[in-house]
Design a protein around this motif. Structure first.
Motif, PDB file in Angstrom:
ATOM      1  N   ILE A 159     -46.913 -40.841  18.283  1.00  0.00           N
ATOM      2  CA  ILE A 159     -46.312 -41.873  19.133  1.00  0.00           C
ATOM      3  C   ILE A 159     -47.400 -42.489  20.026  1.00  0.00           C
ATOM      4  CG2 ILE A 159     -44.011 -40.819  19.111  1.00  0.00           C
ATOM      5  CD1 ILE A 159     -44.560 -39.835  21.976  1.00  0.00           C
ATOM      6  N   ASN A 160     -48.665 -42.367  19.538  1.00  0.00           N
ATOM      7  CA  ASN A 160     -49.826 -43.007  20.165  1.00  0.00           C
ATOM      8  C   ASN A 160     -50.245 -42.375  21.492  1.00  0.00           C
ATOM      9  OD1 ASN A 160     -49.890 -45.011  18.074  1.00  0.00           O
ATOM     10  ND2 ASN A 160     -48.231 -46.072  19.119  1.00  0.00           N
ATOM     11  N   GLN A 161     -49.850 -41.128  21.725  1.00  0.00           N
ATOM     12  CA  GLN A 161     -50.234 -40.413  22.940  1.00  0.00           C
ATOM     13  C   GLN A 161     -51.262 -39.330  22.580  1.00  0.00           C
ATOM     14  OE1 GLN A 161     -49.118 -41.383  26.085  1.00  0.00           O
ATOM     15  NE2 GLN A 161     -48.319 -43.069  24.846  1.00  0.00           N
ATOM     16  N   THR A 162     -52.544 -39.709  22.611  1.00  0.00           N
ATOM     17  CA  THR A 162     -53.594 -38.757  22.229  1.00  0.00           C
ATOM     18  C   THR A 162     -54.348 -38.175  23.426  1.00  0.00           C
ATOM     19  OG1 THR A 162     -55.104 -40.627  21.903  1.00  0.00           O
ATOM     20  CG2 THR A 162     -53.958 -39.786  19.957  1.00  0.00           C
ATOM     21  N   LYS A 163     -54.258 -38.799  24.581  1.00  0.00           N
ATOM     22  CA  LYS A 163     -54.984 -38.271  25.745  1.00  0.00           C
ATOM     23  C   LYS A 163     -54.511 -36.879  26.166  1.00  0.00           C
ATOM     24  CE  LYS A 163     -56.612 -42.635  27.657  1.00  0.00           C
ATOM     25  NZ  LYS A 163     -56.610 -43.568  28.810  1.00  0.00           N
ATOM     26  N   PRO A 164     -53.204 -36.562  26.065  1.00  0.00           N
ATOM     27  CA  PRO A 164     -52.798 -35.191  26.421  1.00  0.00           C
ATOM     28  C   PRO A 164     -53.519 -34.113  25.614  1.00  0.00           C
ATOM     29  CG  PRO A 164     -50.881 -36.603  26.266  1.00  0.00           C
ATOM     30  CD  PRO A 164     -52.044 -37.416  25.793  1.00  0.00           C
ATOM     31  N   VAL A 165     -53.727 -34.353  24.307  1.00  0.00           N
ATOM     32  CA  VAL A 165     -54.380 -33.320  23.492  1.00  0.00           C
ATOM     33  C   VAL A 165     -55.829 -33.148  23.925  1.00  0.00           C
ATOM     34  CG1 VAL A 165     -52.824 -33.831  21.566  1.00  0.00           C
ATOM     35  CG2 VAL A 165     -55.076 -34.874  21.592  1.00  0.00           C
TER      36      VAL A 165
END
Length: 464
Positions: A159-165
């Motif tokens: 869902i285009n949320q890669t900064k958390p990882v």
């Protein structure tokens, strides 16, 4: 959305892929850093401790990447749902992926513990055998939470949320190093556990990373529309089976690649400490460089999957080839860098002149396979974005176990029974022979996967 190969469209798509890929890259490097920290810190606790951790980590790493690949099905599933605008179905898919993670994680933990029986047949010293087995028994407790973390990781990136990882992986690395320091050496009155402290730190760190991901999803606004923890849901076996059909071939593919490199490491051990050391250094540096095209590949699963979900195979094909081209461009630069700075790279790892010379020689092969390695991982990930996973598995099994290892064995060991064969050398080529086999295997994988991606993307375009 861009579908034609103009300079503006290529730049737009490249920027979108880079926005997804760079946090994944930093997260991947942080994850690799945990393994590096384990080995580097344990090395100061004694040779026996380092041997135990190295043996235990060899089992752990193979099972870990297999679990990681098996859980990647959620990436494609959620990306397709995002592309189709079916946001209401994503929470259900994530909950089922978590049920799948429970089963995969428990099965992997049992397999890891059974694998310790292999240590009894390696003629190890009893103390090293016992500590390596204990290392695996403890760190296997991290496999169920790791599988669940990878399910949420795949959901987040799709869902285009890669900064958390990225952030969570960095926190995991810092936690790992700190707890390693406390438990390996027994600081602040804590027990001095040696290499076993690494296992405790990694297991605890994995649970912490899972908790951090759940916390982030709970409170970050970006997850509000697809929040998966609204209510309890029992497993839906047909859907879990469908995810397994998608994920297991990826897990097998990862296993084939990692086990092939692991087999090469075991086979070169007979040529002595210098050869083993040079091989491991060259392989370690090549693995670090590989994180960049791998991160592009993870981003490609999202970009291609979303395009196919919205029923736009033209955009999927465009995104695929832009992503492959970005990987190739980076590979060209990395190949030039490795070829030009081979002696300095080797010197950065070791002060032993003999190891430096052989490592610099092996790094030339690493430079050669940069293009094929980057191509094969980008193409295989793009194909997975189409929800096709068996074909990449078959190609990579053929490339690694059908060509790379047999040719490496033939050239590296030059067995007596093969002396009459056309390619058989008169004397063993040692590590160089195995690396030639790896170059050939990766090249075959790159060519076949490129052809497969071209054929698949055209087929979907014509069908539409």
């Amino acid at each position: 959305m861009p579908t034609t190969f103009t300079l503006h469209n290529i730049r737009t798509e490249a920027a979108a892929l880079w926005k997804l890929a760079w946090p994944v890259l930093i997260g991947q490097l942080a994850t690799v850093g945990m393994a590096v920290a384990d080995v580097a810190m344990t090395g100061h606790a004694g040779a026996g401790e380092l041997a135990a951790v190295s043996l235990g980590a060899s089992v752990w790493s193979i099972i870990l990447v297999t679990v990681s690949g098996t859980m990647m099905a959620i990436n494609s599933v959620v990306a397709h749902e995002v592309g189709a605008g079916a946001f209401h179905t994503i929470p259900h898919s994530v909950r089922q992926a978590l049920w799948k993670a429970l089963g995969v994680g428990v099965a992997a933990a049992l397999l890891a513990n059974l694998a310790t029986l292999l240590f009894d047949h390696l003629y190890l010293e009893p103390d090293v055998n016992a500590r390596a087995s204990l290392f695996v028994h403890i760190i296997s407790l991290a496999l169920p939470p790791f599988a669940a973390y990878r399910a949420l990781y795949g959901y987040s990136t799709s869902i285009n949320q890669t900064k958390p990882v990225m952030v969570i992986a960095i926190l995991g690395l810092l936690f790992n190093v700190a707890v390693n320091w406390l438990l390996i050496f027994g600081h602040f009155g804590l027990p001095r556990l040696g290499g076993i402290g690494c296992a405790v730190a990694s297991a605890a760190g994995t649970w912490l990373m899972l908790g951090a991901m759940v916390f982030w999803i709970r409170y970050a606004p970006a997850y509000k529309q697809t929040y998966p923890f609204t209510h309890w849901e029992w497993p839906h076996w047909p859907e879990i089976a469908s995810m397994l059909r998608l994920g297991l071939p990826i897990g097998v593919t990862y296993f084939a690649e990692v086990s092939a490199f692991g087999a090469v490491s075991l086979l070169v051990a007979r040529f002595g400490v210098v050869t083993v050391s040079a091989h491991q250094i060259a392989l370690n540096f090549a693995s670090l460089v590989f994180m960049v095209p791998l991160s592009f590949g993870i981003g490609l699963i999202t970009r291609v999957g979303q395009a196919m979900g919205e029923g736009n195979p033209a955009r999927a094909r465009f995104a695929s080839w832009v992503g492959v081209s970005m990987s190739l461009l980076f590979a060209l630069l990395s190949a030039i860098f490795i070829a030009a700075f081979r002696p300095r790279i080797a010197a950065a790892y070791t002060s032993d002149v003999a190891v430096q010379e052989l490592c610099a020689h092996l790094l030339l092969f690493a430079a050669l396979f940069q293009l094929s390695d980057a191509t094969q991982v980008a193409c295989s990930c793009a194909i997975r974005g189409y929800k096709v996973t068996r074909q990449p598995m078959q190609i990579q099994l053929l490339a690694f176990w059908g060509f790379a290892l047999p040719l490496g064995y033939l050239l590296g060991l030059a067995p007596e029974w093969a002396r009459g064969l056309p390619l058989a050398p008169s004397a063993p080529m040692a590590a160089s022979g195995f690396w030639i086999g790896l170059v050939l295997g990766l090249t075959i994988a790159a060519v076949l996967l490129t052809w497969s991606l071209h054929r698949l993307s055209l087929q979907r375009l014509r069908t539409a």
